[in-house]
Design a protein around this motif. Structure first.
Motif, PDB file in Angstrom:
ATOM      1  N   MET A   1       4.343   2.905  -6.653  1.00 50.05           N
ATOM      2  CA  MET A   1       4.121   1.676  -5.898  1.00 50.05           C
ATOM      3  C   MET A   1       5.401   0.840  -5.860  1.00 50.05           C
ATOM      4  O   MET A   1       6.185   0.827  -6.809  1.00 50.05           O
ATOM      5  CB  MET A   1       2.996   0.863  -6.532  1.00 50.05           C
ATOM      6  CG  MET A   1       1.733   1.647  -6.823  1.00 50.05           C
ATOM      7  SD  MET A   1       0.961   2.322  -5.344  1.00 50.05           S
ATOM      8  CE  MET A   1       0.376   0.799  -4.572  1.00 50.05           C
ATOM      9  N   THR A   2       5.581   0.161  -4.757  1.00 51.80           N
ATOM     10  CA  THR A   2       6.711  -0.752  -4.613  1.00 51.80           C
ATOM     11  C   THR A   2       6.186  -2.163  -4.385  1.00 51.80           C
ATOM     12  O   THR A   2       5.121  -2.365  -3.780  1.00 51.80           O
ATOM     13  CB  THR A   2       7.608  -0.352  -3.434  1.00 51.80           C
ATOM     14  OG1 THR A   2       6.839  -0.331  -2.237  1.00 51.80           O
ATOM     15  CG2 THR A   2       8.226   1.020  -3.673  1.00 51.80           C
ATOM     16  N   VAL A   3       6.923  -3.127  -4.877  1.00 52.66           N
ATOM     17  CA  VAL A   3       6.510  -4.517  -4.725  1.00 52.66           C
ATOM     18  C   VAL A   3       6.567  -4.891  -3.247  1.00 52.66           C
ATOM     19  O   VAL A   3       7.513  -4.551  -2.532  1.00 52.66           O
ATOM     20  CB  VAL A   3       7.411  -5.454  -5.549  1.00 52.66           C
ATOM     21  CG1 VAL A   3       7.023  -6.909  -5.319  1.00 52.66           C
ATOM     22  CG2 VAL A   3       7.314  -5.104  -7.028  1.00 52.66           C
TER      23      VAL A   3
ATOM     24  N   PRO B   1       0.832  -1.208   0.000  1.00 46.60           N
ATOM     25  CA  PRO B   1       0.000   0.000   0.000  1.00 46.60           C
ATOM     26  C   PRO B   1       0.863   1.253   0.000  1.00 46.60           C
ATOM     27  O   PRO B   1       1.938   1.298   0.628  1.00 46.60           O
ATOM     28  CB  PRO B   1      -0.812  -0.117   1.286  1.00 46.60           C
ATOM     29  CG  PRO B   1      -0.770  -1.557   1.650  1.00 46.60           C
ATOM     30  CD  PRO B   1       0.547  -2.065   1.176  1.00 46.60           C
ATOM     31  N   HIS B   2       0.403   2.261  -0.713  1.00 43.52           N
ATOM     32  CA  HIS B   2       1.121   3.534  -0.770  1.00 43.52           C
ATOM     33  C   HIS B   2       0.222   4.623  -0.201  1.00 43.52           C
ATOM     34  O   HIS B   2      -0.945   4.733  -0.568  1.00 43.52           O
ATOM     35  CB  HIS B   2       1.484   3.874  -2.222  1.00 43.52           C
ATOM     36  CG  HIS B   2       2.193   5.185  -2.358  1.00 43.52           C
ATOM     37  ND1 HIS B   2       1.525   6.380  -2.466  1.00 43.52           N
ATOM     38  CD2 HIS B   2       3.517   5.488  -2.401  1.00 43.52           C
ATOM     39  CE1 HIS B   2       2.399   7.365  -2.570  1.00 43.52           C
ATOM     40  NE2 HIS B   2       3.618   6.846  -2.543  1.00 43.52           N
ATOM     41  N   SER B   3       0.744   5.413   0.716  1.00 40.80           N
ATOM     42  CA  SER B   3      -0.057   6.487   1.306  1.00 40.80           C
ATOM     43  C   SER B   3       0.735   7.774   1.331  1.00 40.80           C
ATOM     44  O   SER B   3       1.975   7.763   1.422  1.00 40.80           O
ATOM     45  CB  SER B   3      -0.505   6.125   2.725  1.00 40.80           C
ATOM     46  OG  SER B   3       0.615   6.035   3.595  1.00 40.80           O
ATOM     47  N   GLN B   4       0.057   8.871   1.224  1.00 45.24           N
ATOM     48  CA  GLN B   4       0.675  10.180   1.360  1.00 45.24           C
ATOM     49  C   GLN B   4      -0.399  11.201   1.707  1.00 45.24           C
ATOM     50  O   GLN B   4      -1.591  10.983   1.484  1.00 45.24           O
ATOM     51  CB  GLN B   4       1.414  10.601   0.091  1.00 45.24           C
ATOM     52  CG  GLN B   4       0.543  10.938  -1.096  1.00 45.24           C
ATOM     53  CD  GLN B   4       1.369  11.251  -2.325  1.00 45.24           C
ATOM     54  OE1 GLN B   4       1.671  10.359  -3.118  1.00 45.24           O
ATOM     55  NE2 GLN B   4       1.757  12.506  -2.478  1.00 45.24           N
ATOM     56  N   ASP B   5       0.046  12.318   2.284  1.00 44.57           N
ATOM     57  CA  ASP B   5      -0.853  13.392   2.658  1.00 44.57           C
ATOM     58  C   ASP B   5      -0.877  14.452   1.565  1.00 44.57           C
ATOM     59  O   ASP B   5       0.177  14.834   1.029  1.00 44.57           O
ATOM     60  CB  ASP B   5      -0.421  14.025   3.987  1.00 44.57           C
ATOM     61  CG  ASP B   5      -0.552  13.050   5.143  1.00 44.57           C
ATOM     62  OD1 ASP B   5      -1.497  12.244   5.113  1.00 44.57           O
ATOM     63  OD2 ASP B   5       0.280  13.093   6.070  1.00 44.57           O
ATOM     64  N   VAL B   6      -2.056  14.923   1.246  1.00 47.03           N
ATOM     65  CA  VAL B   6      -2.237  15.929   0.205  1.00 47.03           C
ATOM     66  C   VAL B   6      -3.063  17.067   0.785  1.00 47.03           C
ATOM     67  O   VAL B   6      -4.143  16.833   1.351  1.00 47.03           O
ATOM     68  CB  VAL B   6      -2.953  15.343  -1.031  1.00 47.03           C
ATOM     69  CG1 VAL B   6      -3.160  16.420  -2.081  1.00 47.03           C
ATOM     70  CG2 VAL B   6      -2.168  14.180  -1.597  1.00 47.03           C
TER      71      VAL B   6
END
Length: 918
Positions: free
Chosen positions: A113-115, A94-99
């Protein structure tokens, strides 16, 4: 407005417009934000079919979508807030970030995305609960207010703001007072400014079913907002853009007072277009809050139609159109005093007028509202957006007297009135936003013109209101048309030349003496122009808001004012703390409702006594100005609690209030010399803790007003120039809301409200004080303080038995009833008590420091519902049960308020709603 100044202003407006109509990129129209995103792997290859979710954990706002074949996704129509973006796809971690979405300028996001594992759990941290902003505000999403038990179905938007925002004093009929000011609130509906009154006795509100989210600004307002700024409610409406499969709902409900509702909404569209439409209706036996706990003559109905159309023509150009029509009809609730009214039926011009039963009062209102608001947006490059919009909003207000106008007579109403009033607000607005680096700049202009048309027919229905004769005690007597007739009948002349009060100008309009109605027509056009420039500057942990606004007001009065706005915030990352300070200078414009009547009425020989005008008070209401200061903080505790609060200090010169005409919803603006309003507001949120979410809002705000009354009709100035608490002053109020989802499939959710109010000021409550010059109880101010057998006593003859009953008065164990008052209409001060109003102890009442108040109250509401009764996939049935005031608390909102009269809170009301969703 001087022609040279007008040319300069419109030249600036034209330059902004011309500069902004060339560009490259696009976004959806309106005042919402946009996120463009692309999902790729570590090599840069696009990743299609990725699940993308955004969330604001404090407001509860969530949206989901899926990346297309090019790995792209888009979220339109976003409330301006920080968001947590989470991307999940099979085979990747999962990839998360704040916007941070702070402007209508689109935000571009790249998700690489990373494996890794396929866990879809992403933890919310304390920093996700914080917002580095210098302005105190409350964010409310549809996911919350869909499950919040609301007291008023006919003004659900007002009820929502009252319950969920700190600093709001609850009043009757859906009215709310923000941070100590009298209903000085404004709405911004998808960028359209609405500063006129939105209580259900003035206008028809936007239906809450059309609302996606709210941001309630109770801090110092940014430069883009003006007019009425104690509370600014930014509303983002629902959109159908991107809803490729039609979705909607149909609901119906029935409950106490014969209240029946029905609604239907539909969202549909595509990538570049969308339509959301909703229709709802209400029929109830308790539309307005009555002056009796038992409900009679309070029926009403309402219908709303709202349609939002979005169309993106090119990658750079989009339009957004809001259409709204609402109609309401309702009775003015009666008190027992309005039943079987006795009045003159014949012989009103002679010495022996005949009185008889003229029936019950039957006063009614009808309000129609339409609104058309198109907006054009163009994105310019990657960093700027230009918006240009227009709006046309009109209220048609009709007030109908009883079929027999003589039945309108009551203890607080000596006139019968019919009214046909229109308020037509038209305007254009333009803004240009630029976001790059540390700057978030917005500049804009708003020009609006409000056309006011007021038709009123008034007549005297009280045979002793304007009597030519008085008896030996000086009391006016019915009958007669000339003071010269008095001596022959054994009475005394009431001629003003003999020191009397008879007004010959009123005689032709005295319906008890064969007169006819006085016709009044007033009109004016109010022109307003605003220019503003603001910048939000972010420097590491610092944030600075700087802005300047210029307002030009040209109505019955003329005013121009520059208004600086500044604020700063600092985030302490280690402790998850945000500290903030802000200042705003604002122009306070007069309320438009019955503005012409209030401004010109006191200069009219007929209207002045009918409107209870005070001699020496001015006519035109000049705009006021305010300096306000805010200091606050926001503190997160772990991932499950965030607290935000502000200390407030406001000083207003020419502070506005309202007065009311008798027992009618017809109110008009007045203003006082100045007001000083200190206090605090606080909100605490528990976003989600083991399926439990909660919030608490509380405030304490002092509304201190200072005489003299400067302008307007129908209010009594303060005593000897002393300060006083206005009738919406409240020492403390709070709302606690709990919401719990039972963590078992197919189980319901439960919502619970606790609302505590310490009680509004109630200056008409009888009390005893003979020493304090700043006391309405003092006989030198016309107060009811007397001596009974040498002991302090209170004269209650100024109240009818029903009014004594409404106040819950008891004298030495004897309770007043609607038809039998306190014996002899007097009581020892030590023996007069009440369970509905707080009577200050003898000798202690002070209009500023210790005024009489409504008794404190706690109201409890509960709701329980299941959103998917039969575990459907695409088609779902829902059921919701709501109980308002479940303990059936017997309590008042206000008592003989100079603004709104007497009103009780809603008795226990139960409601069941069934819905179908697809």
């Amino acid at each position: 407005m001087h022609s040279s100044l007008r040319r300069v202003i419109f030249a600036a407006f034209a330059i902004v417009f011309s500069f902004s109509i060339s560009g490259l990129w696009a976004q959806s129209a309106g005042n919402g934000g946009t996120i463009y995103g692309t999902v790729t792997d570590a090599t840069g290859a696009v990743v299609p079919d990725a699940a993308v979710a955004i969330e604001n954990p404090v407001s509860g706002y969530t949206r989901t979508t899926t990346s297309d074949s090019q790995g792209r996704y888009q979220f339109n129509n976003l409330p301006l807030n920080p968001y947590h973006v989470v991307v999940t796809v099979k085979g990747f971690a999962p990839h998360s970030q704040d916007v941070d979405v702070r402007s209508s300028v689109p935000v571009t996001v790249k998700n690489i995305m990373t494996v890794g594992g396929e866990s879809t759990t992403v933890e919310v941290t304390a920093s996700d609960l914080l917002e580095n902003d210098s302005t105190f505000h409350t964010d409310i999403d549809r996911g919350l207010f869909n499950k919040l038990p609301l007291e008023s179905q006919s003004s659900s938007l007002s009820s929502l703001v009252t319950l969920a925002s700190p600093g709001v004093a609850a009043d009757s009929n859906g009215l709310f007072h923000g941070l100590g000011d009298h209903a000085s609130n404004s709405f911004s509906i998808d960028g359209q400014p609405i500063t006129d009154q939105q209580s259900k006795v003035f206008s028809n509100q936007l239906p809450s079913n059309s609302v996606q989210s709210l941001e309630v600004i109770s801090g110092a307002p940014p430069a883009e907002f003006g007019g009425k700024t104690s509370l600014v409610i930014q509303v983002t409406t629902r959109s159908g853009q991107g809803v490729t499969h039609p979705a909607g709902s149909i609901t119906t409900s029935y409950g106490t007072f014969g209240t029946a509702t029905g609604s239907a909404d539909l969202s549909y569209g595509g990538k570049n277009w969308g339509n959301f439409i909703e229709v709802d209706g209400l029929n109830t036996g308790r539309f307005l809050d009555p002056p009796e706990f038992v409900v009679f003559h309070a029926k009403g109905n309402e219908i709303n139609i709202f349609d939002r159309i979005d169309r993106q023509f090119t990658a750079a150009d989009a339009i957004h159109l809001n259409l709204n029509y609402s109609r309401s009809w309702f009775q003015t609730p009666n008190a027992y005093d309005n039943l079987n009214v006795e009045n003159v039926v014949s012989g009103g011009t002679g010495p022996n007028p005949v009185f008889d039963n003229v029936g019950n009062a039957d006063q009614r209102s009808k309000i129609q509202t339409f609104n058309i608001a198109p907006t054009y947006s163009r994105t310019i490059g990657n960093n700027s957006v230009f918006n240009f919009g227009a709006y046309f909003r009109k209220d048609f207000y009709n007030y109908y007297p009883s079929n027999n106008p003589l039945a309108d007579l009551g203890p607080i109403q000596s006139q019968s009135i019919s009214q046909n009033r229109t308020l037509f607000n038209t305007g254009v607005r333009s803004d240009y936003s630029y976001v790059k680096g540390i700057n978030n700049i917005k500049m804009g202009a708003v020009y609006q013109q409000t056309f006011l048309r007021e038709h009123d027919n008034l007549g005297v229905v009280n045979s002793t209101f304007n009597s030519p004769c008085v008896d030996d005690n000086g009391s006016p007597v019915p009958g007669f048309t000339d003071p010269g007739q008095c001596a022959d009948a054994g009475f005394t002349s009431n001629d003003p030349n003999d020191g009397g009060t008879f007004n010959s100008a009123l005689l032709p309009y005295d319906l008890t003496r064969g007169g006819s109605l006085f016709n009044y027509y007033g009109h004016t056009d109010v022109k307003e122009l605003a220019l503003y420039l603001q910048d939000q500057i972010t420097l590491k942990n610092w944030l600075f808001n700087v802005g300047i606004r210029g307002d030009l007001y040209n109505g019955l009065a003329i005013a121009r004012q520059p208004e600086p706005r500044v604020g700063m915030a600092y985030t302490i990352s280690k402790t998850n703390t945000v500290l903030r300070l802000s200042y705003a200078r604002t122009m306070e414009t007069p309320f438009n409702e019955n503005l012409v009547l209030s401004s010109q009425g006191c200069g009219n020989d007929v209207l002045a006594p009918l409107l209870a005008c005070t001699p020496g008070v001015g006519t035109n209401l000049d705009p006021g100005f305010r300096n306000e200061f805010h200091a606050g903080l926001q503190q997160a505790f772990g991932k499950s609690l965030v607290i935000s609060g502000d200390y407030i200090w406001k000083y207003t010169h020419n502070a506005f209030d309202f007065s009311v005409l008798g027992n009618t919803p017809i109110t008009f603006p007045i203003n006082w010399h100045n007001s000083k309003i200190p206090g605090f507001a606080l909100r605490a949120d528990v976003p989600n803790f083991h399926h439990l979410s909660a919030f608490v809002v509380m405030s304490s705000v002092a509304a201190r007003f200072f005489p003299p009354q400067v302008a307007g009709a129908g209010a009594a100035p303060g005593n000897g120039g002393f300060p006083f608490r206005i009738d919406h002053d409240e020492r403390f109020n709070q709302t606690t809301h709990l919401q719990y989802q039972i963590p078992v499939k197919g189980s319901p959710w439960v919502g619970f409200n606790w609302r505590f109010d310490s009680g509004l000021t109630a200056g008409s409550v009888p009390c005893y004080n003979v020493t304090d010059p700043n006391s309405l109880c003092n006989p030198i101010n016309g107060g009811p303080s007397i001596t009974i057998n040498g002991q302090p006593g209170i004269d209650l003859s100024g109240l009818t038995p029903d009014q004594q009953f409404q106040a819950g008065l008891t004298c030495n164990g004897i309770k007043a009833t609607p038809f039998v008052g306190i014996p002899n209409n007097e009581c020892l001060a030590s023996q007069l008590t009440s369970n509905l109003v707080a009577i200050p102890p003898p000798g202690t009442e002070n209009d500023d420091k210790r005024p009489p108040r409504i008794q404190e109250r706690s109201l409890f509401d509960v709701s329980i519902g299941e959103d998917n009764l039969f575990n459907g996939d695409k088609r779902k049935w829902s059921l919701r049960l709501t109980g308002v005031n479940i303990t059936n608390k017997y309590a008042l909102y206000n008592f003989l308020s100079t603004f709104s009269g007497t009103h009780y809170v809603t008795p226990r009301a139960l409601n069941a709603e069934l819905g179908f969703h697809f």
